[in-house]
Design a protein around this motif. Structure first.
Motif, PDB file in Angstrom:
ATOM      1  N   GLN A 147       0.824  -1.203   0.000  1.00  0.00           N
ATOM      2  CA  GLN A 147       0.000   0.000   0.000  1.00  0.00           C
ATOM      3  C   GLN A 147       0.864   1.262   0.000  1.00  0.00           C
ATOM      4  O   GLN A 147       0.574   2.236  -0.710  1.00  0.00           O
ATOM      5  CB  GLN A 147      -0.919  -0.010   1.228  1.00  0.00           C
ATOM      6  N   HIS A 148       1.945   1.221   0.761  1.00  0.00           N
ATOM      7  CA  HIS A 148       2.824   2.388   0.848  1.00  0.00           C
ATOM      8  C   HIS A 148       3.487   2.666  -0.494  1.00  0.00           C
ATOM      9  O   HIS A 148       3.522   3.826  -0.954  1.00  0.00           O
ATOM     10  CB  HIS A 148       3.890   2.164   1.914  1.00  0.00           C
ATOM     11  N   TYR A 149       4.031   1.636  -1.135  1.00  0.00           N
ATOM     12  CA  TYR A 149       4.718   1.835  -2.411  1.00  0.00           C
ATOM     13  C   TYR A 149       3.759   2.293  -3.502  1.00  0.00           C
ATOM     14  O   TYR A 149       4.097   3.156  -4.324  1.00  0.00           O
ATOM     15  CB  TYR A 149       5.448   0.561  -2.826  1.00  0.00           C
ATOM     16  N   ILE A 150       2.557   1.746  -3.530  1.00  0.00           N
ATOM     17  CA  ILE A 150       1.569   2.198  -4.509  1.00  0.00           C
ATOM     18  C   ILE A 150       1.264   3.674  -4.316  1.00  0.00           C
ATOM     19  O   ILE A 150       1.272   4.462  -5.263  1.00  0.00           O
ATOM     20  CB  ILE A 150       0.273   1.364  -4.407  1.00  0.00           C
ATOM     21  N   ARG A 151       0.996   4.056  -3.087  1.00  0.00           N
ATOM     22  CA  ARG A 151       0.643   5.454  -2.793  1.00  0.00           C
ATOM     23  C   ARG A 151       1.797   6.393  -3.134  1.00  0.00           C
ATOM     24  O   ARG A 151       1.602   7.450  -3.754  1.00  0.00           O
ATOM     25  CB  ARG A 151       0.250   5.581  -1.329  1.00  0.00           C
ATOM     26  N   ALA A 152       3.021   5.998  -2.758  1.00  0.00           N
ATOM     27  CA  ALA A 152       4.181   6.869  -2.982  1.00  0.00           C
ATOM     28  C   ALA A 152       4.458   7.049  -4.469  1.00  0.00           C
ATOM     29  O   ALA A 152       4.711   8.168  -4.932  1.00  0.00           O
ATOM     30  CB  ALA A 152       5.410   6.289  -2.281  1.00  0.00           C
TER      31      ALA A 152
END
Length: 217
Positions: free
Chosen positions: A33-38
């Protein structure tokens, strides 16, 4: 070992495996989720598609951008199996770390081939179609040795400057410009704290350097 002790050991190991599964699964999902958002915050795609790789080991993403010099970004995130008590230690030896494969597809045409490959990273060398035709040189970046393969030295100097601008140059294992497929390719070890800044610099490289000389002329 008597039956009671054996049963106690089995129950204990099962409990540890279950705890590892839920904790590891949660961590990998949070990382995804973090990598997608970033990455989305940087790229701002007009359309996006995701393909689940199965289990909790990652995904493939395809972003249509159609802005500046970036037509499309395709990337694959593969994570260590933190949810598996048995396989996780093995993966630290075989896979070694989480991996992010980024394929930038610019509008401008890449004219020449160039690679920077961290020495010793590949157990079996990457399949580079025109390797015999490329010049080779060993260079140092961020305390790590890289093998440079190139048609013109100035292309490698641009890639070297790019790596040196990133938060941790040694996290980049392979970066390449390939005219046959017209892609800018990066294989790196991602880190949650720095991924947004690093992807921003990669996008800036596509928009500024590949759009201009030397790669597109």
């Amino acid at each position: 070992m008597d039956n009671q002790l054996l049963m106690a050991v089995i129950i204990f190991m099962a409990g540890i495996a279950t705890l590892q599964y839920f904790r590891g699964r949660k961590l990998n999902l949070l990382l995804m989720q973090h990598y997608i958002r970033a990455i989305k915050d940087v790229v701002k795609p007009e359309d996006e598609t995701y393909t689940w790789l199965g289990g909790y080991i990652g995904f493939r993403a395809e972003y249509k951008v159609n802005r500046d010099n970036l037509r499309k970004l395709e990337y694959t995130l593969t994570l260590l199996p933190r949810h598996s008590l048995l396989y996780f230690p093995v993966s630290l030896v075989t896979a070694r770390h989480d991996k992010l494969y980024l394929v930038f597809k610019p509008f401008a045409q890449i004219k020449r081939e160039a690679h920077l490959i961290q020495k010793g990273y590949y157990r079996i060398g990457p399949n580079i179609e025109n390797e015999d035709l490329l010049q080779k040189e060993e260079i140092n970046i961020g305390g790590k040795k890289y093998e440079a393969l190139f048609e013109k030295r100035r292309d490698v100097e641009k890639l070297k400057s790019l790596l040196e601008s990133l938060s941790k140059p040694q996290n980049v294992k392979h970066v390449a410009l390939t005219p046959k497929t017209n892609v800018f390719y990066v294989l790196m070890k991602p880190e949650p704290e720095t991924i947004e800044d690093d992807v921003k610099k990669l996008v800036e490289f596509v928009n500024r350097e590949i759009k201009e000389s030397p790669f597109s002329s």
